[in-house]
Design a protein around this motif. Sequence first.
Motif, mmCIF file in Angstrom:
data_model
loop_
_atom_site.group_PDB
_atom_site.id
_atom_site.type_symbol
_atom_site.label_atom_id
_atom_site.label_comp_id
_atom_site.label_asym_id
_atom_site.label_seq_id
_atom_site.Cartn_x
_atom_site.Cartn_y
_atom_site.Cartn_z
ATOM 1 N N ASP A 187 0.667 -1.206 -0.048
ATOM 2 C CA ASP A 187 -0.265 -0.090 0.077
ATOM 3 C C ASP A 187 0.824 1.244 -0.107
ATOM 4 O OD1 ASP A 187 -1.907 2.024 0.318
ATOM 5 O OD2 ASP A 187 -2.368 1.356 2.276
ATOM 6 N N ILE B 188 -5.692 0.944 1.157
ATOM 7 C CA ILE B 188 -6.263 0.298 0.125
ATOM 8 C C ILE B 188 -4.941 -0.163 -0.539
ATOM 9 C CG2 ILE B 188 -7.512 0.460 -2.168
ATOM 10 C CD1 ILE B 188 -8.734 3.189 -0.660
ATOM 11 N N ASP C 188 -2.447 -1.446 -3.270
ATOM 12 C CA ASP C 188 -2.190 -0.995 -4.613
ATOM 13 C C ASP C 188 -2.891 -1.790 -5.787
ATOM 14 O OD1 ASP C 188 -0.552 0.693 -3.273
ATOM 15 O OD2 ASP C 188 1.201 -0.130 -4.020
ATOM 16 N N THR C 189 -3.102 -3.009 -5.648
ATOM 17 C CA THR C 189 -3.765 -3.578 -6.540
ATOM 18 C C THR C 189 -4.988 -3.471 -6.604
ATOM 19 O OG1 THR C 189 -4.409 -5.485 -4.969
ATOM 20 C CG2 THR C 189 -2.149 -5.750 -6.347
ATOM 21 N N GLU C 190 -5.681 -2.624 -5.776
ATOM 22 C CA GLU C 190 -7.197 -2.164 -5.740
ATOM 23 C C GLU C 190 -7.271 -0.836 -5.864
ATOM 24 O OE1 GLU C 190 -9.471 -4.130 -2.494
ATOM 25 O OE2 GLU C 190 -8.451 -6.076 -2.984
ATOM 26 N N ASP C 191 -6.110 0.104 -5.900
ATOM 27 C CA ASP C 191 -6.162 1.377 -5.650
ATOM 28 C C ASP C 191 -5.794 2.042 -7.048
ATOM 29 O OD1 ASP C 191 -5.699 4.129 -4.890
ATOM 30 O OD2 ASP C 191 -4.637 3.629 -2.912
ATOM 31 N N ALA C 192 -7.130 2.879 -7.304
ATOM 32 C CA ALA C 192 -7.124 3.621 -8.636
ATOM 33 C C ALA C 192 -5.743 4.560 -8.475
ATOM 34 C CB ALA C 192 -8.338 4.062 -8.905
ATOM 35 N N ALA D 71 -11.834 4.785 0.263
ATOM 36 C CA ALA D 71 -12.160 3.490 -0.363
ATOM 37 C C ALA D 71 -13.425 3.785 -1.420
ATOM 38 C CB ALA D 71 -12.468 2.393 0.667
ATOM 39 N N LYS E 196 -12.192 4.391 -4.688
ATOM 40 C CA LYS E 196 -11.206 3.710 -4.871
ATOM 41 C C LYS E 196 -9.748 4.121 -4.742
ATOM 42 C CE LYS E 196 -13.878 1.255 -8.676
ATOM 43 N NZ LYS E 196 -14.011 0.999 -10.103
#
Length: 447
Positions: free
Chosen positions: A215, A221, A223-227, A235, A238
């Motif tokens: 993160d 959040i 990094d794989t889910e963070d825009a 969150a 995103k």
Amino acid sequence: MKKFAASALLLSVAFGDVMAQTPVKPDYTKRPALGVHFIMQDFPSATYLRANSLSAAINDKKFAKLSEMSPGLAISYWKGVTNHLDFAANLSGSFLKYPFKNRPAGTQEKFLMEIDATANAKMLPDNYWVSPYLTAGVGISSYSGYWGTYIPLGTGIQVNLFDETFIQLQSQYRLGISDNTNYHFYWGVGFLGNIGKKKEAPKVEPVVIPTAPLDTDGDGIPDTEDACPNESGPASLKGCPDKDGDGIADKEDKCPDVKGLAAFQGCPPPDKDGDGIIDSEDKCPDVAGVARFKGCPIPDTDGDGLNDEVDHCPMEAGPASNNGCPEVKQEIIEKVNMAASQIFFASGSAKFTANSYKYMNEVVKVLKEDETLELDIEGHTDNTGSAAINTRLSQSRADAVKKYLMSKGIDAARLTSKGFGPDQPVADNNTAAGKAKNRRVEMKVRK
């Protein structure tokens, strides 16, 4: 050697976490259950106890025999709250001659219905064969059209037969707390069977040792889910920032420093006249107005400077001093005042003198010529006699004028009548001439 030490440390932490788990406590809370009970209503024993004492009843053997009790049937619903506390709702019925407190008992047996809700505190949970319990609650009864209230207090024993099926023995002392209920004992024996789904044993989930995902911006959040992995954000967006807090991410917000709407790409909706009503909903977008008129100013139909909401005559111009209505002509006011001054009554009554009708007819003519006119009729007296009598007399005289005008076709909605007694003199009540002036009827014409 370092890899071996790290592995050993990780295993010891995992093993310690497993050992630290709190063991699951067994749940024996009673599932929903229905019961059928055979009951006996015992009024004689309770009557003797209240008149004497428990020791006297034991010494004299004054407890009622079965033949002196009234049999009946009851059904109940039970539901566990905790391992040691059950809730129950009970409905029972018996045919008997009810011994009311302050009335003689009936000569015929009639149906007694009792409904109550109780809390039942158990000494042991339901997995034991035998469990004593205490009962307390509230109830209502109905007998021959009379309703009453009572408090059931008692004890019982629950015997667990098999597969959560129980035998229950109950003993209650029911306190009659209203005029239509009497103290009595309630004895019962019955069966109780569960109707809810069978409890499932709690599952023990295997322990999973988490590994922290990357993160970069520290916003919680991964990094794989963070825009926006390099900028902290919520969150809901995103992980992207939102400086103005309007719920639109800064990268998509055309006005990132001012709150706006998604329909306007994050900018506030346009409102040219600044009246708080956006242009798309504003019927007068270039002139400030109010919401109830869809953004337009409050109308003033007659153009007299008073808007229609406060103008009593919105279709006719008039001064604010007269609530926006045209003022009554002075000649009409004088004509009505003169007529009012010539209305007289017989002494001490509300009967007109013969000459009064001529002047009241003149008032009728004025009101018919202009149907926008309204009239306030006021009755007054001198101070001779009591104030109460004078007030009633003045009201009767004002009402008499109103009734006469109505009889000539004037709408009652245009007339008001009020008696003021001696409270508003126009002359000195210490002289005969002054008293004569104070005995009067006034008429105030208005629009």
